[in-house]
Design an enzyme around this catalytic site. Structure first.
Site, mmCIF file in Angstrom:
data_model
loop_
_atom_site.group_PDB
_atom_site.id
_atom_site.type_symbol
_atom_site.label_atom_id
_atom_site.label_comp_id
_atom_site.label_asym_id
_atom_site.label_seq_id
_atom_site.Cartn_x
_atom_site.Cartn_y
_atom_site.Cartn_z
ATOM 1 N N GLU A 171 -22.921 -21.400 28.369
ATOM 2 C CA GLU A 171 -23.268 -22.782 28.056
ATOM 3 C C GLU A 171 -22.523 -23.765 28.960
ATOM 4 O O GLU A 171 -23.082 -24.760 29.404
ATOM 5 C CB GLU A 171 -22.906 -23.042 26.593
ATOM 6 N N ASP A 172 -21.270 -23.486 29.230
ATOM 7 C CA ASP A 172 -20.418 -24.494 29.858
ATOM 8 C C ASP A 172 -20.017 -24.235 31.308
ATOM 9 O O ASP A 172 -19.404 -25.081 31.937
ATOM 10 C CB ASP A 172 -19.112 -24.652 29.057
ATOM 11 N N ASP A 193 -7.657 -22.704 -13.592
ATOM 12 C CA ASP A 193 -7.586 -21.684 -12.548
ATOM 13 C C ASP A 193 -7.228 -22.257 -11.176
ATOM 14 O O ASP A 193 -7.638 -21.744 -10.150
ATOM 15 C CB ASP A 193 -8.886 -20.885 -12.464
#
Ligand code: MN
Length: 500
Positions: free
Chosen positions: A77-78, A260
């Protein structure tokens, strides 16, 4: 900062082989070179991001191929790297996984559309190899953990998207730990004021609870040892902040109604031991009526197994105690992903896709999602349907034969009819829910048995669009009524109706 070293990733793996070590080292050096001239918003070298993604993956027990794909996940992608470079340098599987998490090019798609279409692509890849989504979740976790370096408007968008899509996805995959971590990292950016309130509430309440838990912890430790239990683990579990916030919202923000916030968890070797421990616990402290949940005999529909009980510990205090085996604990932490990452003997799997039977069982819905998304052309409709039909809170309803049908919370009898078969939906007139006669627009109740009544002459009307919640049923009805979903479509339908 000390230089990054791929040894720190390998060290987190269980029994890595020489081959694993080699693959990861090569992937690390390759990614480091590819991202050489890039920096993150934090100013750090870019490789810090894929490196941390790989650490998260190694920490949840991913195999060497998944970790390597994690290291390489942003290269295509980069940087100038292509998928065929990855395939040549590594192998087809690693390249496939990198492709699955790579977003679509900005030239063809823009803004929201690009984003949604990239999600679609991710799902298609995930249906073929579940490890793709595990990488995407690890990627997202590191991104939300480093949101402080991003512009404020973007922070909020990413945090909300994580809460709406990625955390519920992790939940549906049974990766509860991942879900908790994603939510807690996003919470302060998505809802800053609420975050501060919850942190403060938990702090005051937490201090007194911890003191009490320590006392109970010591009693349990002694009792189990006296009864010759070996190899057991007792720990505290503090409720995740975001999950506490959701519970507070359901309880008018009243912290005293929630018992709880923290619980004691006892992890033993076998299922038999779980019941023995339960006996011991109830022998020491009086159980709170109605709070014993045996999810071992009756696992939650998503596969979760454990015994939960709550006991009175004196001075009006109540403590939740969870008892489970090591296998159940592992399952609860890593969920469906663990079946896909490991074989029965606990060794990492090498075969792509993992155990077919488990895959089919645990992530059947992914295949449904893929089939169904093919029909949806509009990006915005896809995103909406994804949230409502697939990753929303689920309920489970039974057919008279005992088959389980899973539907989004809020679904109606008519949604159920369509989920069984479009023919049954089209001719439904009503139903029996746990024996009681109900109308088509009645909201389903979790774990009820529903029997649809049909009539050959009955058919869908425009009103039915208000009865259903799932996009799937809506689409069916619209198709039958021959309307395309927008106003002109409805108008067309009305015209058709009146000219008949
Ligand atoms: Mn990334």
């Amino acid at each position: 900062m000390a230089p990054l070293d791929s040894k720190d990733i390998v060290v987190l793996m269980k029994n890595p082989t020489e081959k694993d070590r080699d693959l990861i080292t090569r992937a690390f050096l390759f990614a480091q070179k590819a991202h050489e001239n890039q920096r993150r918003k934090s100013g750090e070298p870019y490789i810090v991001h894929p490196f941390n993604v790989a650490l998260i993956l190694a920490g949840i027990g991913a195999d060497a191929e998944t970790i390597s794909a994690g290291l390489l996940h942003d290269t295509v992608e980069d940087t100038g790297i292509s998928l065929s470079d990855i395939e040549k340098e590594f192998n087809k599987t690693v390249a496939f996984m990198v492709d699955g998490v790579t977003k679509l090019g900005e030239l063809k798609y823009k803004g929201v559309v690009r984003h949604v279409e990239s999600l679609r692509k991710l799902f298609v890849a995930m249906a073929e190899d579940i490890r793709v989504i595990v990488i995407r979740l690890a990627d997202r976790l590191h991104n939300v953990r480093t949101l402080q370096y991003i512009e404020p408007e973007k922070q909020k968008r990413i945090a909300l998207e994580t809460l709406e899509i990625y955390a519920p996805l992790a939940n549906r995959l049974g990766m509860w730990r991942m879900k908790g971590l994603l939510e807690d990292a996003s919470f302060p950016y998505a809802y800053p004021a609420e975050y501060k309130t919850v942190v403060a509430l938990r702090k005051t309440k937490g201090r007194e609870t911890i003191k009490r838990l320590e006392k109970i912890y010591r009693t349990l430790q002694t009792t189990l040892t006296e009864h010759k239990f070996k190899d057991f683990v007792i720990d505290y579990r503090i409720k995740y902040l975001y999950s506490l916030y959701m519970k507070l919202k359901r309880n008018n923000m009243n912290i005293d109604s929630i018992y709880d916030i923290s619980a004691l968890r006892i992890i033993v070797d076998s299922m038999e031991q779980c019941y023995q421990v339960l006996g011991l616990v109830h022998n020491i402290w009086r159980p709170v009526p109605g709070k014993l949940k045996d999810y071992i005999a009756n696992p939650k529909p998503n596969g979760y197994q454990s015994i939960h009980t709550a006991v009175f510990t004196g001075e009006g205090n109540i403590v939740e105690i969870q008892i489970r085996s090591k296998a159940m604990q592992h399952e609860a932490e890593y969920g469906a992903a663990s079946h896909l990452l490991y074989d029965e003997t606990g060794k990492p799997k090498t075969k792509k896709g993992g155990d077919e039977k488990q895959l089919a069982k645990s992530v059947k819905w992914i295949h449904e999602l893929i089939e169904w998304q093919k029909e949806i052309k509009e990006s915005s409709e896809f995103l909406h349907a994804l949230k409502t039909d697939f990753i929303h809170d689920r309920i489970f309803v039974f057919t008279p034969k005992g088959d389980v049908v899973e539907l989004p919370k809020g679904s109606t009898v008519l949604d159920f009819a369509y989920a069984i078969h479009s023919d049954i939906g089209d001719h439904a007139v009503g139903a029996r829910m746990n024996g009681k006669f109900v109308s088509l627009d009645t909201e389903l109740i979790n774990k009820n048995t529903v029997e649809i009544e049909t009539k050959k002459t009955s058919k869908p009307t425009l009103k039915w669009l208000d009865y259903v919640k799932t996009s799937m049923a809506k689409r069916h009805i619209k198709n039958i009524l021959n309307i395309s979903g927008n106003k002109t479509g409805v108008k067309a339908y009305i015209e058709k109706f009146f000219t008949k």
